[in-house]
Design a protein around this motif. Structure first.
Motif, mmCIF file in Angstrom:
data_model
loop_
_atom_site.group_PDB
_atom_site.id
_atom_site.type_symbol
_atom_site.label_atom_id
_atom_site.label_comp_id
_atom_site.label_asym_id
_atom_site.label_seq_id
_atom_site.Cartn_x
_atom_site.Cartn_y
_atom_site.Cartn_z
ATOM 1 N N ALA A 48 -37.301 -47.995 16.658
ATOM 2 C CA ALA A 48 -36.894 -47.080 17.719
ATOM 3 C C ALA A 48 -35.820 -47.723 18.591
ATOM 4 O O ALA A 48 -35.808 -48.936 18.797
ATOM 5 C CB ALA A 48 -38.100 -46.687 18.574
ATOM 6 N N ILE A 49 -34.933 -46.890 19.081
ATOM 7 C CA ILE A 49 -33.884 -47.364 19.976
ATOM 8 C C ILE A 49 -33.999 -46.635 21.308
ATOM 9 O O ILE A 49 -34.650 -45.601 21.403
ATOM 10 C CB ILE A 49 -32.481 -47.167 19.367
ATOM 11 C CG1 ILE A 49 -32.246 -45.689 19.013
ATOM 12 C CG2 ILE A 49 -32.292 -48.040 18.137
ATOM 13 C CD1 ILE A 49 -30.829 -45.392 18.584
ATOM 14 N N GLY A 50 -33.375 -47.181 22.310
ATOM 15 C CA GLY A 50 -33.404 -46.577 23.632
ATOM 16 C C GLY A 50 -33.039 -47.612 24.674
ATOM 17 O O GLY A 50 -32.420 -48.636 24.360
ATOM 18 N N THR A 51 -33.452 -47.367 25.888
ATOM 19 C CA THR A 51 -33.209 -48.318 26.961
ATOM 20 C C THR A 51 -34.021 -49.578 26.702
ATOM 21 O O THR A 51 -34.904 -49.598 25.840
ATOM 22 C CB THR A 51 -33.614 -47.723 28.317
ATOM 23 O OG1 THR A 51 -35.039 -47.532 28.323
ATOM 24 C CG2 THR A 51 -32.908 -46.404 28.608
ATOM 25 N N ASP A 52 -33.723 -50.612 27.465
ATOM 26 C CA ASP A 52 -34.495 -51.851 27.312
ATOM 27 C C ASP A 52 -35.984 -51.595 27.523
ATOM 28 O O ASP A 52 -36.810 -52.107 26.773
ATOM 29 C CB ASP A 52 -34.006 -52.918 28.293
ATOM 30 C CG ASP A 52 -32.659 -53.495 27.912
ATOM 31 O OD1 ASP A 52 -32.221 -53.311 26.755
ATOM 32 O OD2 ASP A 52 -32.029 -54.143 28.777
ATOM 33 N N GLN A 53 -36.327 -50.790 28.517
ATOM 34 C CA GLN A 53 -37.735 -50.491 28.793
ATOM 35 C C GLN A 53 -38.366 -49.696 27.657
ATOM 36 O O GLN A 53 -39.487 -49.972 27.245
ATOM 37 C CB GLN A 53 -37.889 -49.727 30.109
ATOM 38 C CG GLN A 53 -39.335 -49.439 30.490
ATOM 39 C CD GLN A 53 -40.150 -50.709 30.680
ATOM 40 O OE1 GLN A 53 -39.759 -51.589 31.437
ATOM 41 N NE2 GLN A 53 -41.283 -50.819 30.003
ATOM 42 N N GLU A 54 -37.641 -48.716 27.133
ATOM 43 C CA GLU A 54 -38.166 -47.924 26.016
ATOM 44 C C GLU A 54 -38.359 -48.794 24.775
ATOM 45 O O GLU A 54 -39.389 -48.682 24.084
ATOM 46 C CB GLU A 54 -37.215 -46.759 25.703
ATOM 47 C CG GLU A 54 -37.199 -45.696 26.768
ATOM 48 C CD GLU A 54 -36.056 -44.709 26.602
ATOM 49 O OE1 GLU A 54 -36.178 -43.593 27.133
ATOM 50 O OE2 GLU A 54 -35.030 -45.046 25.966
ATOM 51 N N THR A 55 -37.404 -49.669 24.501
ATOM 52 C CA THR A 55 -37.514 -50.565 23.354
ATOM 53 C C THR A 55 -38.697 -51.505 23.519
ATOM 54 O O THR A 55 -39.453 -51.745 22.566
ATOM 55 C CB THR A 55 -36.209 -51.370 23.176
ATOM 56 O OG1 THR A 55 -35.126 -50.444 22.987
ATOM 57 C CG2 THR A 55 -36.282 -52.305 21.988
ATOM 58 N N GLU A 56 -38.897 -52.008 24.734
ATOM 59 C CA GLU A 56 -40.047 -52.875 25.011
ATOM 60 C C GLU A 56 -41.364 -52.127 24.799
ATOM 61 O O GLU A 56 -42.307 -52.666 24.210
ATOM 62 C CB GLU A 56 -39.961 -53.390 26.438
ATOM 63 C CG GLU A 56 -41.048 -54.361 26.824
ATOM 64 C CD GLU A 56 -40.908 -54.863 28.253
ATOM 65 O OE1 GLU A 56 -41.961 -55.108 28.884
ATOM 66 O OE2 GLU A 56 -39.775 -54.991 28.742
ATOM 67 N N ASN A 57 -41.425 -50.885 25.254
ATOM 68 C CA ASN A 57 -42.637 -50.074 25.064
ATOM 69 C C ASN A 57 -42.912 -49.826 23.583
ATOM 70 O O ASN A 57 -44.058 -49.938 23.137
ATOM 71 C CB ASN A 57 -42.513 -48.739 25.806
ATOM 72 C CG ASN A 57 -42.545 -48.895 27.305
ATOM 73 O OD1 ASN A 57 -42.916 -49.932 27.842
ATOM 74 N ND2 ASN A 57 -42.113 -47.859 28.011
ATOM 75 N N HIS A 58 -41.871 -49.487 22.831
ATOM 76 C CA HIS A 58 -42.038 -49.255 21.392
ATOM 77 C C HIS A 58 -42.491 -50.536 20.688
ATOM 78 O O HIS A 58 -43.334 -50.495 19.790
ATOM 79 C CB HIS A 58 -40.740 -48.749 20.766
ATOM 80 C CG HIS A 58 -40.475 -47.308 21.014
ATOM 81 N ND1 HIS A 58 -41.214 -46.303 20.438
ATOM 82 C CD2 HIS A 58 -39.548 -46.686 21.784
ATOM 83 C CE1 HIS A 58 -40.765 -45.130 20.834
ATOM 84 N NE2 HIS A 58 -39.749 -45.334 21.657
ATOM 85 N N ARG A 59 -41.939 -51.669 21.091
ATOM 86 C CA ARG A 59 -42.328 -52.946 20.489
ATOM 87 C C ARG A 59 -43.803 -53.226 20.749
ATOM 88 O O ARG A 59 -44.527 -53.688 19.866
ATOM 89 C CB ARG A 59 -41.453 -54.063 21.074
ATOM 90 C CG ARG A 59 -41.684 -55.412 20.477
ATOM 91 C CD ARG A 59 -41.139 -55.498 19.072
ATOM 92 N NE ARG A 59 -42.246 -55.809 18.185
ATOM 93 C CZ ARG A 59 -42.220 -55.779 16.874
ATOM 94 N NH1 ARG A 59 -41.130 -55.445 16.250
ATOM 95 N NH2 ARG A 59 -43.257 -56.076 16.157
ATOM 96 N N ALA A 60 -44.262 -52.924 21.960
ATOM 97 C CA ALA A 60 -45.674 -53.135 22.302
ATOM 98 C C ALA A 60 -46.572 -52.238 21.449
ATOM 99 O O ALA A 60 -47.638 -52.662 20.998
ATOM 100 C CB ALA A 60 -45.904 -52.883 23.782
ATOM 101 N N VAL A 61 -46.145 -51.011 21.219
ATOM 102 C CA VAL A 61 -46.916 -50.092 20.371
ATOM 103 C C VAL A 61 -46.960 -50.616 18.937
ATOM 104 O O VAL A 61 -48.021 -50.645 18.307
ATOM 105 C CB VAL A 61 -46.326 -48.662 20.430
ATOM 106 C CG1 VAL A 61 -46.978 -47.757 19.395
ATOM 107 C CG2 VAL A 61 -46.480 -48.076 21.827
ATOM 108 N N ALA A 62 -45.813 -51.053 18.428
ATOM 109 C CA ALA A 62 -45.771 -51.609 17.070
ATOM 110 C C ALA A 62 -46.674 -52.834 16.953
ATOM 111 O O ALA A 62 -47.402 -52.984 15.965
ATOM 112 C CB ALA A 62 -44.336 -51.971 16.695
ATOM 113 N N ASP A 63 -46.648 -53.689 17.965
ATOM 114 C CA ASP A 63 -47.508 -54.877 17.957
ATOM 115 C C ASP A 63 -48.988 -54.487 17.919
ATOM 116 O O ASP A 63 -49.783 -55.103 17.198
ATOM 117 C CB ASP A 63 -47.236 -55.760 19.175
ATOM 118 C CG ASP A 63 -45.887 -56.465 19.108
ATOM 119 O OD1 ASP A 63 -45.266 -56.506 18.023
ATOM 120 O OD2 ASP A 63 -45.454 -56.975 20.165
#
Length: 78
Positions: A48-63
């Motif tokens: 997923a792409i987006g703002t830094d905050q959105e990317t961080e949130n997506h990374r947390a979900v993937a983790d």
């Protein structure tokens, strides 16, 4: 303090895990298919792409999804 959104997310996760377990228990989906579904979901968030905050949130979900795969929470492994 938890928010209503966090409670909704926890409820959704619990429901999905219960459904995956039931589908495996009743022979609807074999373990490898369930793990595949989880891997696809993780990949969606990893890419997923987006703002830094959105990317961080997506990374947390993937983790979290990858931790579920590693822990076997959604599949009763023998």
């Amino acid at each position: 303090m938890s928010t209503a959104s966090e409670h909704a997310g926890q409820a959704a996760l619990s429901i999905c895990e219960a459904l995956l377990l039931a589908m495996n228990d009743h022979g609807v989906l074999p373990e490898h298919e369930i793990v595949g579904v989880l891997r696809d979901a993780a990949a969606t968030h990893e890419n997923a792409i987006g703002t830094d905050q959105e990317t961080e949130n997506h990374r947390a979900v993937a983790d979290l999804i990858n931790a579920i795969i590693a822990g076997g929470n959604s599949v009763r492994r023998s």
